[in-house]
Scaffold this active site. Sequence first.
Site, PDB file in Angstrom:
ATOM      1  N   ASN A 204       1.034  -1.165   0.023  1.00 19.86           N
ATOM      2  CA  ASN A 204      -0.032   0.131   0.109  1.00 19.86           C
ATOM      3  C   ASN A 204       0.751   1.247   0.060  1.00 19.86           C
ATOM      4  O   ASN A 204       1.483   1.748   0.978  1.00 19.86           O
ATOM      5  CB  ASN A 204      -0.872   0.065   1.387  1.00 19.86           C
ATOM      6  CG  ASN A 204      -1.747   1.209   1.493  1.00 19.86           C
ATOM      7  OD1 ASN A 204      -1.712   1.973   0.416  1.00 19.86           O
ATOM      8  ND2 ASN A 204      -2.480   1.306   2.630  1.00 19.86           N
ATOM      9  N   TRP A 205       1.228   1.768  -1.092  1.00 13.67           N
ATOM     10  CA  TRP A 205       2.062   2.782  -1.266  1.00 13.67           C
ATOM     11  C   TRP A 205       1.431   4.326  -0.669  1.00 13.67           C
ATOM     12  O   TRP A 205       2.277   5.228  -0.468  1.00 13.67           O
ATOM     13  CB  TRP A 205       2.247   3.179  -2.883  1.00 13.67           C
ATOM     14  CG  TRP A 205       2.880   2.316  -3.429  1.00 13.67           C
ATOM     15  CD1 TRP A 205       3.640   1.148  -2.987  1.00 13.67           C
ATOM     16  CD2 TRP A 205       3.685   2.328  -4.731  1.00 13.67           C
ATOM     17  NE1 TRP A 205       4.182   0.368  -3.972  1.00 13.67           N
ATOM     18  CE2 TRP A 205       4.202   1.228  -5.093  1.00 13.67           C
ATOM     19  CE3 TRP A 205       3.638   3.362  -5.727  1.00 13.67           C
ATOM     20  CZ2 TRP A 205       5.035   0.932  -6.234  1.00 13.67           C
ATOM     21  CZ3 TRP A 205       3.812   2.895  -7.308  1.00 13.67           C
ATOM     22  CH2 TRP A 205       4.679   1.917  -7.171  1.00 13.67           C
ATOM     23  N   LYS A 206       0.161   4.303  -0.328  1.00 20.21           N
ATOM     24  CA  LYS A 206      -0.633   5.494   0.240  1.00 20.21           C
ATOM     25  C   LYS A 206      -0.373   6.844  -0.740  1.00 20.21           C
ATOM     26  O   LYS A 206      -0.212   6.481  -1.977  1.00 20.21           O
ATOM     27  CB  LYS A 206      -0.037   6.020   1.753  1.00 20.21           C
ATOM     28  CG  LYS A 206      -0.275   4.539   2.516  1.00 20.21           C
ATOM     29  CD  LYS A 206      -0.026   4.719   3.894  1.00 20.21           C
ATOM     30  CE  LYS A 206      -0.146   3.520   4.728  1.00 20.21           C
ATOM     31  NZ  LYS A 206      -0.159   3.574   6.224  1.00 20.21           N
TER      32      LYS A 206
ATOM     33  N   HIS B  28      -9.552   1.485   5.343  1.00 16.53           N
ATOM     34  CA  HIS B  28      -8.144   1.862   5.875  1.00 16.53           C
ATOM     35  C   HIS B  28      -8.331   2.823   6.712  1.00 16.53           C
ATOM     36  O   HIS B  28      -9.369   3.989   6.643  1.00 16.53           O
ATOM     37  CB  HIS B  28      -7.206   2.341   4.631  1.00 16.53           C
ATOM     38  CG  HIS B  28      -5.992   2.568   5.441  1.00 16.53           C
ATOM     39  ND1 HIS B  28      -5.380   3.380   6.321  1.00 16.53           N
ATOM     40  CD2 HIS B  28      -4.883   1.371   5.336  1.00 16.53           C
ATOM     41  CE1 HIS B  28      -4.223   3.124   6.663  1.00 16.53           C
ATOM     42  NE2 HIS B  28      -3.929   1.755   6.048  1.00 16.53           N
TER      43      HIS B  28
ATOM     44  N   GLU C 202      -6.753   5.280   7.924  1.00 16.74           N
ATOM     45  CA  GLU C 202      -6.469   6.779   7.616  1.00 16.74           C
ATOM     46  C   GLU C 202      -7.694   7.301   6.602  1.00 16.74           C
ATOM     47  O   GLU C 202      -7.832   8.566   6.913  1.00 16.74           O
ATOM     48  CB  GLU C 202      -5.255   6.703   6.577  1.00 16.74           C
ATOM     49  CG  GLU C 202      -4.188   6.487   7.437  1.00 16.74           C
ATOM     50  CD  GLU C 202      -2.673   5.777   6.672  1.00 16.74           C
ATOM     51  OE1 GLU C 202      -2.754   5.857   5.362  1.00 16.74           O
ATOM     52  OE2 GLU C 202      -1.747   5.257   7.387  1.00 16.74           O
TER      53      GLU C 202
ATOM     54  N   GLU D 172      -5.554  -4.524  11.061  1.00 12.58           N
ATOM     55  CA  GLU D 172      -4.649  -3.405  11.089  1.00 12.58           C
ATOM     56  C   GLU D 172      -4.855  -2.640  12.308  1.00 12.58           C
ATOM     57  O   GLU D 172      -5.654  -1.742  12.249  1.00 12.58           O
ATOM     58  CB  GLU D 172      -4.682  -2.461   9.772  1.00 12.58           C
ATOM     59  CG  GLU D 172      -4.251  -3.279   8.754  1.00 12.58           C
ATOM     60  CD  GLU D 172      -3.553  -2.113   7.580  1.00 12.58           C
ATOM     61  OE1 GLU D 172      -2.292  -2.423   7.030  1.00 12.58           O
ATOM     62  OE2 GLU D 172      -4.027  -0.951   7.376  1.00 12.58           O
TER      63      GLU D 172
ATOM     64  N   GLY E 148       2.673   2.665  10.928  1.00 17.28           N
ATOM     65  CA  GLY E 148       3.466   3.627  10.702  1.00 17.28           C
ATOM     66  C   GLY E 148       4.004   3.972  12.031  1.00 17.28           C
ATOM     67  O   GLY E 148       4.690   5.137  12.133  1.00 17.28           O
TER      68      GLY E 148
ATOM     69  N   SER F 180       3.345  -1.729  10.499  1.00 23.59           N
ATOM     70  CA  SER F 180       4.809  -1.703  10.941  1.00 23.59           C
ATOM     71  C   SER F 180       5.591  -2.987  10.328  1.00 23.59           C
ATOM     72  O   SER F 180       6.469  -3.441  11.158  1.00 23.59           O
ATOM     73  CB  SER F 180       5.215  -1.292  12.112  1.00 23.59           C
ATOM     74  OG  SER F 180       4.722   0.122  12.565  1.00 23.59           O
TER      75      SER F 180
ATOM     76  N   GLY G 165       2.688  -1.169   4.550  1.00 20.17           N
ATOM     77  CA  GLY G 165       2.480   0.363   3.958  1.00 20.17           C
ATOM     78  C   GLY G 165       4.035   1.017   3.670  1.00 20.17           C
ATOM     79  O   GLY G 165       4.623   0.784   2.752  1.00 20.17           O
TER      80      GLY G 165
HETATM   81  P1  PGA Z   1       2.742   0.478   7.722  1.00 24.34           P
HETATM   82  O1  PGA Z   1       1.220   0.809   7.074  1.00 24.34           O
HETATM   83  O2  PGA Z   1       3.217  -0.704   6.983  1.00 24.34           O
HETATM   84  O3  PGA Z   1       3.496   1.837   7.148  1.00 24.34           O
HETATM   85  O4  PGA Z   1       2.774   0.546   9.208  1.00 24.34           O
HETATM   86  C1  PGA Z   1       0.283  -0.226   6.875  1.00 24.34           C
HETATM   87  C2  PGA Z   1      -1.014   0.226   6.223  1.00 24.34           C
HETATM   88  O5  PGA Z   1      -1.338   1.308   6.729  1.00 24.34           O
HETATM   89  O6  PGA Z   1      -1.530  -0.404   5.417  1.00 24.34           O
END
Ligand code: PGA
Length: 246
Positions: free
Chosen positions: A9-11, A90, A92, A162, A168, A208, A229
């Site tokens: 997931n590149w966001k 997600h 976010e 998640e 993150g 993470s 991510g």
């Molecule tokens: P992260 O994000 O690996 O940077 O913790 C995972 C995600 O939000 O899908």
Amino acid sequence: MAKYLIVGNWKMNPSSKKEAVKLFESVKKGIRAVKNAEVVVCPPFVYLTLFKGLTLGAQNVFYKDEGAFTGEISPQQLSDLDVEYVILGHSEVRRELNETDEVINRKIKECLLAKLKLILCVGEASEENENGKKAQVLEKQVRGALEKVPSKEMKNITIAYEPIWAIGTGKNCSVDETMTSALLIRKIIARLYNMGLARNLRILYGGSVNSSNSAQYLESGGVNGLLVGGSSLDAGEFVKIVKSAG
Ligand code: PGA
């Protein structure tokens, strides 16, 4: 044995087309010989048409198939670009765009009509975790998202556990807690549908994940893959994670 599913997931990254192409091509080259993993790359919408040769996913979608919805992208449009997966729910998006379980449910139904596969993200916040509310939160999110989704569609749905506090932050969830959470999700699915479906459900862990901890989740976390991510933005690191699938 079924292949592990490893999703990048590149966001909202990277910030240029040049970097995006470089990252995609390096990942593609790095995983050429991999047999034990199904790999999905989820770049921002604007880069989707640049890439060929790996399975693509989108990071969000709208719940209508066309029309006057300024700024939105439809499941049909994604499907027409050969996008196979969509990440939904997600944390976010829930946080920044106030996405509710009801909206996620509408999106899931519209995606299924467009023959897209879903990666539904669920997970508790840190206070909820500390107050013993995890099971309650997961139950609400899973039930809300899957309301009236027929059992025959469940083969197209993967659930990603998640925990928000692990995203993150570098504070990844322990393997034991991941295992317990995956089991909680299977129990919810068993109650909503049946045991067989719960057993076959694909569950991912995300939060993470890096190349030093990925193997332990796959070996002992009770999950069928990973949602990655930050570490998916470094081709070398992401390729190592994919290779840790065997
Ligand atoms: P992260 O994000 O690996 O940077 O913790 C995972 C995600 O939000 O899908």
